[in-house]
Scaffold this active site. Sequence first.
Site, short mmCIF file in Angstrom:
data_model
loop_
_atom_site.label_atom_id
_atom_site.label_comp_id
_atom_site.label_asym_id
_atom_site.label_seq_id
_atom_site.Cartn_x
_atom_site.Cartn_y
_atom_site.Cartn_z
N LYS A 93 -0.72 8.21 -9.73
CA LYS A 93 -1.02 8.62 -8.14
C LYS A 93 -0.53 7.51 -7.40
CE LYS A 93 -5.09 8.70 -6.90
NZ LYS A 93 -6.60 8.76 -6.54
N LYS A 106 -12.77 3.59 -11.36
CA LYS A 106 -12.91 2.36 -10.38
C LYS A 106 -13.65 1.40 -11.08
CE LYS A 106 -11.94 4.51 -6.04
NZ LYS A 106 -12.25 4.86 -4.83
N LYS A 115 -3.65 3.09 -2.75
CA LYS A 115 -3.74 1.96 -2.39
C LYS A 115 -4.04 0.78 -2.95
CE LYS A 115 -6.51 4.11 1.32
NZ LYS A 115 -8.11 4.48 1.99
#
Length: 346
Positions: free
Chosen positions: A207, A115, A210
């Site tokens: 994966k 992230k 969002k």
Amino acid sequence: MPAFKELVFSGVQPTGNLHLGNYLGAIKRFVAMQARSECIYCVVDLHAITLWQEPAELTSQIREVTAAFLAAGIDPARSIVFNQSQVPQHAELAWIFNCVARLGWLNRMTQFKEKAGKDRENASVGLYDYPVLMAADILAYRATHVPVGEDQKQHLELTRDIAQKFNNDFAGAIAEQGHGEAFFPLTEPLIGGPAARVMSLRDGTRKMSKSDPSDYSRINLTDDADAIAQKVRKAKTDAEPLPAEAAGLDRRPEADNLVGIFAALNDATREEVLRDYGGAQFSAFKGALVDLAVAKLGPIGAEMKRLVGDPGHIDRVLADGAARAEAIAAPNLAAVKDIVGFVRRR
Ligand code: TYM
């Protein structure tokens, strides 16, 4: 380890659209657990702000995730449903755990590295500390079981490490104050089923997420029947027909993903799906998958839309849940403060 009362806790971030991975890996399983266990389901808004969120958007996302919980079948009379920032014990326990967790443990967290990306110096301190807050979420209730998708596995291992170190560091006070050998349980992750890791529809090695820039990579819970059909039809596949057995899905990530999604939507296993569709071409299988996905997700999306139209109702559910959550967390935090040796107002 003493016996702890069985209690289920899990959380979902109110950031961006909820997708099929969130539903099959987590929310659908939350619903099933209510029949067997006492459950607490949290909209983790404190976690959300570890990355910048536009305030008005955050407010509506909190209500939307709550609506998704209710629309999927979580019963707020039976289970506790609330947003994290309404219960101050989460942040309070996180501070104490900041002083238990070690820098070396957090340095190993792969999700922070993903992230934060290349510009790590510019990431918020909260993003780095994220897994400690997650441990506090779970352990403020001394929860014994946490249903999550596969991507949360490392965070739950950290939760166990924090619980264990707290129990060891304060073993004397814990015993003296009548809590026996351990104050915190070593929480069990519940990761499983055919959809523990739902992959992108565009790339079976990544994966479903969002944050993927392509909306075609995921099915959102609010997608209508046309959008679901288009996304499934465009989903990447290979050239072979479906195999007759699950072993034949090895090294076929896109086929494996679609069969896993079908299985999870239909409460079946990959083997059972392949018993019906082994030898089928993807065109036929995708047609069946569209019908199944529209039948299962359509009513949830429609109910979510109805519920977000009544924010007063959603806010009352959250306030009621927060009061019930705090009634469990507050005495636990008082005990933690006594164990650590703080002087408390009585
Ligand atoms: P979040 O909001 O990213 O995701 C919510 C849940 O959805 C699961 N999930 C998936 N499962 C299968 N396939 C996928 N592609 C997929 N993508 C997401 C996640 O594993 C998760 O179960 N850190 C957590 C929120 C959290 C939490 C907690 C969870 C905060 N405190 C305490 C459990 C206990 C998160 O970011 O989930």
